[in-house]
Design an enzyme around this catalytic site. Structure first.
Site: not given
Length: 257
Positions: A10, A37, A147, A149, A218, A247-248
């Protein structure tokens, strides 16, 4: 099937992360990459830069939000975009690369338990399972990367009690993800690493990354015939460091031929 290195990442905006992505591709040398994303429409996707780096791309873009893509050294075939219904959110793309079926997914966040977006998240995961039932075969070489979530288990969360009521670790979301996995998919990282403390996402705030206060949301999931060939799996934590990271972190699985 030849030996393959498959990654999922991501990138949290392909525009912001393009230089890092190109640099990482050169260093990591994956054969196939699932991206999530993107936050751009297809016409704004950096096809040329990635082609120069040695990768073809199949893209389902969406301006500002969502967006998924599969990068591969071999030109992808049989590209399918979406879950096959009227959902306008760009969250799933499927391709064939050689003898491999690659499905790239970006599950909804859910925002807040009990909200409309939470209901959409649970429904989307249910529809993902239906998609697998309808469009895929358990006996084929298939990878589902993305991802999701959702952190699947307590060992995937820094503080399970604190996160129990959140959209990323709520029992309903975990059950929905487990139903997807029960289609016949193995979690490749857990084939090689049973230990806790391995995360793929860390909040930008509260020094979460330096403190390793993260979640593993992930995943690279593989059908049984492909999972039997999985020889290694990892999380590239180094790519979460430095200037303007996503942030991933990328997650990686390697398969023998």
């Amino acid at each position: 099937m030849a030996a393959l290195k498959i990654a999922s990442w991501n990138v949290n905006s392909i525009r912001a992360r393009e230089p890092r992505l190109v640099r990482w591709l050169g260093a990591a040398q994956p054969d196939v990459v699932c991206l999530q994303e993107l936050k751009v429409a297809e016409e704004a996707f950096p096809f040329a830069a990635l082609r120069e780096a040695g990768y073809h791309a199949a893209v389902l873009g969406q301006r500002t939000y969502n967006g998924v893509a599969v990068l591969s050294r071999e030109e992808p075939r049989d590209v399918e975009r979406g879950l096959g219904d009227d959902d306008e959110q760009a969250r799933l793309i499927s391709v064939r690369v050689g003898g491999l079926r690659v499905v790239c997914a970006y599950a909804p966040n859910g925002e807040e338990v009990g909200s409309e977006k939470w209901a959409y998240k649970l429904e989307w995961l249910r529809r993902l399972r239906e998609y697998l039932d309808r469009r895929c075969r358990r006996d084929e070489l298939l990878v589902l990367g993305g991802d999701f979530n959702v952190a699947p288990e307590e060992r995937d969360v820094v503080d399970p009690a604190a996160w129990a009521g959140s959209v990323l670790f709520h029992s309903e979301a975990r059950a929905a993800l487990e139903e997807v996995r029960r289609w016949g998919l193995a979690d490749t990282l857990r084939l090689h690493h049973p230990e806790p403390g391995l995360y793929s996402w860390w909040d930008y705030r509260r020094l979460a990354f330096p403190r390793n206060q993260g979640l593993r949301i992930d995943l690279i999931l593989a059908s049984t015939p492909l999972a039997e060939r999985c020889r290694a799996a990892s999380i590239d934590r180094e790519e979460r460091k430095g200037k303007q990271p996503s942030d991933h972190a990328p997650v990686i699985a390697e398969f023998s031929g």
